[in-house]
Each structure stands twice: as structure tokens, then as C-alpha cells.
Design a protein around this motif. Structure first.
Motif, PDB file in Angstrom:
ATOM      1  N   CYS A  37       0.837  -1.211   0.000  1.00  0.00           N
ATOM      2  CA  CYS A  37       0.000   0.000   0.000  1.00  0.00           C
ATOM      3  C   CYS A  37       0.866   1.254   0.000  1.00  0.00           C
ATOM      4  O   CYS A  37       0.575   2.224  -0.699  1.00  0.00           O
ATOM      5  CB  CYS A  37      -0.919  -0.002   1.217  1.00  0.00           C
ATOM      6  N   TYR A  41       0.686   4.132  -2.861  1.00  0.00           N
ATOM      7  CA  TYR A  41       0.351   5.522  -2.545  1.00  0.00           C
ATOM      8  C   TYR A  41       1.532   6.454  -2.812  1.00  0.00           C
ATOM      9  O   TYR A  41       1.345   7.587  -3.269  1.00  0.00           O
ATOM     10  CB  TYR A  41      -0.097   5.638  -1.089  1.00  0.00           C
ATOM     11  N   TYR A  45       1.521   9.598  -5.339  1.00  0.00           N
ATOM     12  CA  TYR A  45       1.869  10.938  -4.839  1.00  0.00           C
ATOM     13  C   TYR A  45       2.994  11.550  -5.661  1.00  0.00           C
ATOM     14  O   TYR A  45       2.932  12.724  -6.054  1.00  0.00           O
ATOM     15  CB  TYR A  45       2.275  10.849  -3.368  1.00  0.00           C
ATOM     16  N   ARG A 108      -4.089   3.956 -11.230  1.00  0.00           N
ATOM     17  CA  ARG A 108      -3.234   3.791 -10.053  1.00  0.00           C
ATOM     18  C   ARG A 108      -2.551   5.097  -9.676  1.00  0.00           C
ATOM     19  O   ARG A 108      -2.274   5.346  -8.489  1.00  0.00           O
ATOM     20  CB  ARG A 108      -2.180   2.720 -10.322  1.00  0.00           C
ATOM     21  N   ASP A 133     -10.999   4.916  -3.242  1.00  0.00           N
ATOM     22  CA  ASP A 133     -10.147   4.914  -2.062  1.00  0.00           C
ATOM     23  C   ASP A 133      -8.870   5.723  -2.250  1.00  0.00           C
ATOM     24  O   ASP A 133      -7.994   5.718  -1.384  1.00  0.00           O
ATOM     25  CB  ASP A 133      -9.799   3.480  -1.648  1.00  0.00           C
ATOM     26  N   THR A 134      -8.763   6.454  -3.379  1.00  0.00           N
ATOM     27  CA  THR A 134      -7.617   7.335  -3.580  1.00  0.00           C
ATOM     28  C   THR A 134      -8.106   8.723  -3.990  1.00  0.00           C
ATOM     29  O   THR A 134      -8.565   9.493  -3.167  1.00  0.00           O
ATOM     30  CB  THR A 134      -6.653   6.752  -4.628  1.00  0.00           C
ATOM     31  N   ARG A 137     -11.850   9.802  -3.266  1.00  0.00           N
ATOM     32  CA  ARG A 137     -12.340   9.485  -1.920  1.00  0.00           C
ATOM     33  C   ARG A 137     -13.271  10.567  -1.385  1.00  0.00           C
ATOM     34  O   ARG A 137     -14.319  10.289  -0.798  1.00  0.00           O
ATOM     35  CB  ARG A 137     -11.155   9.295  -0.981  1.00  0.00           C
TER      36      ARG A 137
END
Length: 220
Positions: A37, A41, A45, A108, A133-134, A137
């Protein structure tokens, strides 16, 4: 008659060893999951920061007239993975770079422009998708009449939210054009669902302003 069953010390030791082994296995699995994870992430970023900076610089050069205009929308749409622009929802503090395509590798690291839908500023319905969920959200807090801005090198386009719906994945009619230029945001629903979500959260917005010249050129 009472029957007494006695477990030897060996059985207890085996049970404790099994529990300790299981704890270690679960701990390792948990750490691996957290590591995966973190990588995902971090990748997203870094991509957003890098492409956001590049886009801001390109936008400054475009405004200053130091470079030619962007390629035709038809050509840009065909380039899977190309950066389309930036999407902002000020009230939610949501800002995300948008790439062409809706494949896993695109979603992604960015929001994805859904192939076959209109490009920002051109006639039709612009479809943009992202993970719940990214990047999308905070879309769960969207309200009617919220302003959404899509900025490209060709211009900036403002939309006002006029409907929020929850539909089944097979309901592709939400991406069809209706009336004037519009924008549709798509993400999975429910937001708190674990695994492949059974429904889709749809935000539809109508264009308020923008470079109408691009639309006029396409229409002609």
C-alpha cells in the motif's frame, strides 16, 4: 463414571508453537500488505507532484504564447496515458491530474479520461473516472451546485454539479451526451466497501464557461 482426559505437556507445547508461528505469518503478511500500500500511494503521490509541476509550467508557457497550442483533441484522445489536464473541486480541496484512458496503470496514479467520451471543451459529455479509495475518496462529500474545474492547455472549463446518482456497473447511459457540454465523474460505490464494489457513484455536471471557440471549431 467420570472420564478424565489428560493432555500431555507435548500437546500444549505444540499448540503454543503453532500459535506463535501463525502470529509470525500474519505479522509478515500484514507488513507486506502495508508495504505494498505504501508503494502504491507513494507512486501516486510522486506522479501527481511531478506531473502537476510539469503541467503548471506548460500552462504558463501556453498562456505566455511561447509555444504552439496543444494537439487536436482527436489525436490526444488516441494517446493512451497522455496527460489531459487537471481536475479541481475547490470546496472539497480535491485536485488531481487526469490522464487519457481507464486502465489499471492509469487509475493507479491519476484520474482517467474515459475513452470514447468527449474531450474537455468539446461538444458532448466528458467522462472521468478514479478510484474511490484514492483520488475520488472525497467525492462522497460532493453537493449539488458544487463547482468543478477542468484545466487543459487549451483552456479552463467550469462545471456545476446538477445530479448525483448511484447506478449499476452496466448502466453506461450515464456517459451519453445530453444537451450542452457536460462532465461525468465515475467511481465505485459504496465508498467503505471492501473488495470489488457492486455499484457506481455518478456525478453529472453541466458546463458553465470555458473556451467555446474549441467547441465551435469542432462543430464546424
Amino acid at each position: 463414571m467420570r472420564v478424565h482426559i489428560h493432555f500431555g505437556k507435548g500437546s500444549g507445547q505444540v499448540s503454543r508453537q503453532f500459535l506463535r508461528s501463525a502470529e509470525r505469518i500474519f505479522l509478515v503478511c500484514g507488513l507486506l500488505a502495508l508495504g505494498a500500500c505504501a508503494v502504491i500511494y507513494s507512486d501516486a503521490y510522486i506522479y501527481q507532484a511531478y506531473e502537476g509541476h510539469r503541467f503548471a509550467q506548460a500552462l504558463e508557457r501556453s498562456v505566455a504564447g511561447k509555444q504552439p497550442g496543444p494537439p487536436p483533441a482527436a489525436d490526444l484522445q488516441a494517446r493512451d496515458g497522455a496527460v489531459i489536464g487537471r481536475l479541481d473541486i475547490p470546496r472539497l480541496g480535491l485536485r488531481v491530474m487526469v490522464r487519457e484512458g481507464d486502465r489499471f496503470r492509469t487509475l493507479r496514479v491519476a484520474a482517467g479520461h474515459i475513452p470514447g467520451t468527449a474531450m474537455p471543451g468539446w461538444p458532448g459529455n466528458v467522462g472521468i473516472a478514479a478510484h474511490r479509495d484514492t483520488f475520488f475518496r472525497d467525492l462522497r462529500k460532493i453537493r449539488l451546485h458544487d463547482t468543478i474545474t477542468v484545466t487543459t492547455l487549451a483552456g479552463s472549463y467550469r462545471y456545476s454539479v446538477d445530479s448525483i446518482r448511484i447506478v449499476k456497473p452496466a448502466d453506461t447511459q450515464v456517459l451519453e451526451a445530453s444537451g450542452g457540454p457536460s462532465l461525468t465523474l465515475v467511481t465505485c460505490y459504496p465508498f467503505s466497501y471492501v473488495g470489488a464494489a457492486p455499484k457506481r457513484f455518478i456525478v453529472r455536471a453541466r458546463q458553465m464557461s470555458g473556451d467555446n471557440g474549441a467547441a465551435a471549431r469542432t462543430a464546424s
